[in-house]
Structure formats: C-alpha cells, structure tokens
Design an enzyme around this catalytic site. Structure first.
Site, PDB file in Angstrom:
ATOM      1  N   ASP A 114      -6.430 -85.342  16.060  1.00 47.93           N
ATOM      2  CA  ASP A 114      -7.832 -85.638  15.752  1.00 47.93           C
ATOM      3  C   ASP A 114      -8.162 -85.360  14.289  1.00 47.93           C
ATOM      4  O   ASP A 114      -7.459 -84.616  13.604  1.00 47.93           O
ATOM      5  CB  ASP A 114      -8.752 -84.767  16.611  1.00 47.93           C
ATOM      6  CG  ASP A 114      -8.950 -85.325  18.013  1.00 47.93           C
ATOM      7  OD1 ASP A 114      -8.573 -86.486  18.239  1.00 47.93           O
ATOM      8  OD2 ASP A 114      -9.487 -84.600  18.866  1.00 47.93           O
ATOM      9  N   LYS A 150     -11.479 -89.358  14.980  1.00 49.76           N
ATOM     10  CA  LYS A 150     -12.785 -89.968  15.249  1.00 49.76           C
ATOM     11  C   LYS A 150     -13.832 -89.025  14.690  1.00 49.76           C
ATOM     12  O   LYS A 150     -13.924 -87.872  15.093  1.00 49.76           O
ATOM     13  CB  LYS A 150     -13.003 -90.169  16.744  1.00 49.76           C
ATOM     14  CG  LYS A 150     -11.963 -91.054  17.411  1.00 49.76           C
ATOM     15  CD  LYS A 150     -12.146 -91.103  18.909  1.00 49.76           C
ATOM     16  CE  LYS A 150     -13.303 -91.963  19.314  1.00 49.76           C
ATOM     17  NZ  LYS A 150     -13.120 -93.377  19.008  1.00 49.76           N
ATOM     18  N   MET A 181     -21.705 -80.912  18.199  1.00 44.13           N
ATOM     19  CA  MET A 181     -21.975 -82.031  17.307  1.00 44.13           C
ATOM     20  C   MET A 181     -23.478 -82.122  17.050  1.00 44.13           C
ATOM     21  O   MET A 181     -24.085 -83.187  17.117  1.00 44.13           O
ATOM     22  CB  MET A 181     -21.427 -83.335  17.909  1.00 44.13           C
ATOM     23  CG  MET A 181     -19.907 -83.319  18.081  1.00 44.13           C
ATOM     24  SD  MET A 181     -19.271 -84.628  19.147  1.00 44.13           S
ATOM     25  CE  MET A 181     -19.448 -83.876  20.775  1.00 44.13           C
TER      26      MET A 181
END
Length: 239
Positions: free
Chosen positions: A37, A58, A168
């Site tokens: 990642d 991502k 997030m």
C-alpha cells in the site's frame, strides 16, 4: 496445470517497521513478491530482502490503482510465485478492502491466509497514552470512516458509542463534529488528532469538539481523530 502459490494478507501496522508482528516480518523476508500500500513505509519495505516489490497504493483524493486491477495482480502473482504477500497498512480486516481480495483469490482456488496487524486506533491510543475506554466513563468504542464505495451514498449516521474513532478523518472530521454538536454532545468534548501515527513525523493535536467543527489544517499523512470523554487529559499527564 501449474501449481498455484499461496497469498498472505499481512497487516503492516500503523507505520513503524518494528510494530509489525513477528509472523508478518518473517513472511516479508521469505516472500517472492510483495504488493504494498501507499502508506507502507520505506523502512518496512527493507524487510523484504528478496522479494519483487510492487506498489499498488491507494490514497484518498489522488489517482490510484483500481481495486479490480489489484485483485487481478494478486491472482497473476499467485500463478507465477510460490509465496505472495499483500502488505496493507494497519490491519487487513479493518478498512482494508480485504473482502474483495479474499473473494477474488478464493474464486480462483488460490489459498490465502490473513496475518493481523496493529490497527492505527490502538497505536494512536498508545502514542498519546490515552486509553479509549475508562472504567465508569467509557465502555464502548466505535471505529468508523466516512469513505464509501464508488456510487454509494454517504452514511450520515454516526455510531452511538462512548468513544468515536474516525479513520481517514482529515477532511471529514469537521462534518462529524458538526453532527455530534447537533446531536447534543458538549462543545468542550475532548478530541485528540494523530497524524502519521508511530512515524518519525508523528503529530498529536489536542482540541475540543467545537474546535474540530471549524476544520483541521491540511495534513501531510494519514489522520486519525479520536473523540470522547475518555480522551480528557489526565491530571499530571505530560503535554
């Protein structure tokens, strides 16, 4: 037909290379190929001593590889290599799209195991010395995110728990704070924001719910927002 390899979904933990599990580190050292990642640190990749390393990162708000392409790469790698590691930030089973990757691999008859990692909320609690639960005050915790699948509606409802942890949460945290205030949470409810948890550039910010409603300055890495009575600074606790 050629034998298929085995895939491991490995949790990298919150960032620091020495917070990966012993099993995870061993698999990185033995892997033929590692698909990692964007949040995996260069120090963590140094544990991949013999593997081909493929970035499938991502990041929110940036161009990134579609999940279907990542699934296809995993299947292709398992057809060409004996030991494949899919290295994910935090824990694979929490906001890690593990379900989609497990389904893609299982559909092709590819053996897959999951190696857990330290999720960022737990690491952030440790970094701030701020327990997420507290006897007599907070006995429930919810981890949530505002991110949804493409073409899916947002989920405005918030979990009804004592402590809320928003993953997030850099850009979405202000809207969360506004909803909590509208629901009657007190304006001075303690909030702790942790950016780049466990890394050399870790940043910890303490504020209140009303402060959070005004928004956060743009960050330079993953942001976790913890809210609740249990986040109040303890007497004599260091700044």
């Amino acid at each position: 037909m050629a034998a298929l390899g085995k895939v491991y979904l490995v949790g990298a933990g919150p960032g620091a290379a020495d917070l990966i599990t012993v099993r995870g580190a061993r698999l990185l050292a033995e892997a033929d190929v590692v698909l990692y990642d964007a949040l995996v640190t260069p120090e963590m990749l140094e544990l991949c001593v013999r593997a081909e390393k493929i970035s499938v990162g991502k990041r929110s708000g940036q161009r990134s590889m579609a999940q279907t392409l990542i699934n296809e790469q995993l299947v292709d790698c398992a057809r060409r290599h004996a030991l494949v590691v899919r290295l994910k930030g935090g824990d694979p089973m929490l906001f890690g799209r593990a379900d989609e990757e497990l389904r893609a691999l299982e559909a092709q008859g590819i053996e897959v195991d999951v190696v857990p990692g330290i999720t960022t909320a737990v690491a952030a609690a440790a970094a701030t010395k701020q327990p997420l639960t507290k006897r007599g005050l907070a006995r429930s915790v919810a981890f949530f995110t505002s991110s949804t699948a493409p073409d899916e509606p947002d989920h405005p409802a918030l979990p009804e728990t004592d402590t809320l942890v928003q993953y997030m949460g850099g850009r979405e945290a202000a809207a969360t704070a506004e909803r909590l205030l509208a629901e009657g949470r007190r304006a001075d409810l303690p909030v702790v924001v942790v950016e780049n948890c466990s890394r050399a550039d870790e940043r910890i910010l303490r504020l209140t719910l009303s402060d959070l409603a005004l928004g956060l300055e743009p960050g330079h890495g993953p942001v976790l927002v913890m809210m609740g009575e249990a986040l109040a600074r303890r007497e004599h606790q260091a700044a």
